[in-house]
Motif scaffolding. Sequence first.
Motif, PDB file in Angstrom:
ATOM      1  N   ALA A   1      31.637 -14.416  11.548  1.00  0.00           N
ATOM      2  CA  ALA A   1      32.911 -14.762  12.181  1.00  0.00           C
ATOM      3  C   ALA A   1      33.547 -15.906  11.410  1.00  0.00           C
ATOM      4  CB  ALA A   1      32.721 -15.160  13.645  1.00  0.00           C
TER       5      ALA A   1
ATOM      6  N   PRO B   1      37.282  -7.049  10.714  1.00  0.00           N
ATOM      7  CA  PRO B   1      37.893  -6.841  12.039  1.00  0.00           C
ATOM      8  C   PRO B   1      38.610  -8.083  12.556  1.00  0.00           C
ATOM      9  CG  PRO B   1      35.618  -6.042  11.993  1.00  0.00           C
ATOM     10  CD  PRO B   1      35.826  -6.811  10.738  1.00  0.00           C
ATOM     11  N   ALA B   2      39.733  -7.851  13.217  1.00  0.00           N
ATOM     12  CA  ALA B   2      40.500  -8.952  13.805  1.00  0.00           C
ATOM     13  C   ALA B   2      39.677  -9.721  14.828  1.00  0.00           C
ATOM     14  CB  ALA B   2      41.777  -8.404  14.441  1.00  0.00           C
ATOM     15  N   ARG B   3      38.751  -9.043  15.502  1.00  0.00           N
ATOM     16  CA  ARG B   3      37.953  -9.693  16.544  1.00  0.00           C
ATOM     17  C   ARG B   3      37.044 -10.789  15.990  1.00  0.00           C
ATOM     18  NH1 ARG B   3      32.907  -7.591  15.772  1.00  0.00           N
ATOM     19  NH2 ARG B   3      32.797  -5.526  14.792  1.00  0.00           N
ATOM     20  N   THR B   4      36.808 -10.783  14.671  1.00  0.00           N
ATOM     21  CA  THR B   4      35.955 -11.812  14.068  1.00  0.00           C
ATOM     22  C   THR B   4      36.760 -13.020  13.601  1.00  0.00           C
ATOM     23  OG1 THR B   4      36.109 -10.920  11.799  1.00  0.00           O
ATOM     24  CG2 THR B   4      34.386 -10.012  13.244  1.00  0.00           C
ATOM     25  N   GLN B   5      38.079 -12.960  13.700  1.00  0.00           N
ATOM     26  CA  GLN B   5      38.963 -14.023  13.213  1.00  0.00           C
ATOM     27  C   GLN B   5      39.402 -14.865  14.410  1.00  0.00           C
ATOM     28  OE1 GLN B   5      42.027 -12.027  10.865  1.00  0.00           O
ATOM     29  NE2 GLN B   5      40.509 -10.520  10.210  1.00  0.00           N
ATOM     30  N   LEU B   6      38.707 -15.980  14.636  1.00  0.00           N
ATOM     31  CA  LEU B   6      38.788 -16.697  15.903  1.00  0.00           C
ATOM     32  C   LEU B   6      39.386 -18.092  15.737  1.00  0.00           C
ATOM     33  CD1 LEU B   6      35.187 -15.777  17.108  1.00  0.00           C
ATOM     34  CD2 LEU B   6      37.334 -14.682  17.803  1.00  0.00           C
TER      35      LEU B   6
ATOM     36  N   SER C   1      45.493 -17.292  18.340  1.00  0.00           N
ATOM     37  CA  SER C   1      44.728 -16.267  19.057  1.00  0.00           C
ATOM     38  C   SER C   1      43.900 -15.478  18.060  1.00  0.00           C
ATOM     39  CB  SER C   1      45.667 -15.326  19.831  1.00  0.00           C
ATOM     40  OG  SER C   1      46.565 -14.685  18.933  1.00  0.00           O
ATOM     41  N   ALA C   2      42.887 -14.804  18.565  1.00  0.00           N
ATOM     42  CA  ALA C   2      42.019 -14.010  17.689  1.00  0.00           C
ATOM     43  C   ALA C   2      42.833 -12.941  16.968  1.00  0.00           C
ATOM     44  CB  ALA C   2      40.912 -13.362  18.505  1.00  0.00           C
ATOM     45  N   GLY C   3      42.630 -12.849  15.662  1.00  0.00           N
ATOM     46  CA  GLY C   3      43.295 -11.811  14.881  1.00  0.00           C
ATOM     47  C   GLY C   3      44.748 -12.083  14.568  1.00  0.00           C
TER      48      GLY C   3
END
Length: 312
Positions: free
Chosen positions: A153, A186-191, A161-163
């Motif tokens: 991550a 993945p966008a979900r890993t960009q926090l 926000s994430a992503g």
Amino acid sequence: MVNRTVRVLPLLAVALSLVLLAGCGSSGGSPRGAGATSPSVSGTRSPAASGTSGRPAPPAAGAVPQPAHVLVVVFENKGYDNVVGSSQAPYLNLLAKRGALLTDSHGVAHPSQPNYLALFSGSTHGITDDSCPHTLHAGSLGAQLLGSGHSYASYAEGLPSAGFAGCDNGNYARKHAPWTNFANVPARTQLPLRALPTDYAKLPQVGFVIPDLCSDMHNCSVSTGDRWLSANLGGYVSWAQTHHSLLIVTFDEDEGSGANRIPTILAGQPVRPGHYGGRVDHYTMLRTLEAMYGLRPLGTAAHRTPLTDVWR
């Protein structure tokens, strides 16, 4: 007849002595000169085996540890001499004293963005400026880790926000968040930074932490970034010392010189404290991270040797 017997007896005694000596030697192991070594006294290691000052021997050539967790923090636009030994950076210099300081570390380009891309993917992808946005269909460390079953991550200060895919938000700058450009991350890993776990055992195996444009020393002072690091990751550094984990602190580039020499410091339980020479760059750091988790080296990282002498 008597004289002949007298002469023969000493010869028989010598032969018998040689037989007995050979028998004793056969139970004592290989003879010297045939690969045998003398046993160490009282089971102690020689300095060559154990290193200096009682430190453990370094890993075998080519060996790197696999830490439970690695966090990589990237600061901005400060040369080696503006940080190392500076009174403006007491915490960074404490890490350099207690950890491993790489004394010949370099950025690969100017300005910022190509350096982040090199560290994350092994290539600058022909990007020579801080332009935004970009979409890249190429290999990346994040995709490698996730594809091989490891956790990954990124945590960026100021990310709303994430992503989030915008080029900026206040003091957040996408040019310092290279993963945003890669379709395979993945966008979900960009926090956002606020998502960084305070229970460090819940950290991913590899994570990147990106301060904003003030905290990273780009727009603010060295002392500002130094205080930020202590406040935000000082707890992790202390925890890492007893949990086989690692912090890597580096800079994208210096202030624009041709040498592009930057501070790079490693701290954590796997690290052997000291100052280490030998030229390294962002590709070297990527190659080391890939070696830790058994990943194929990407791009120019394949032409670098991972760090091996800095480990316990």
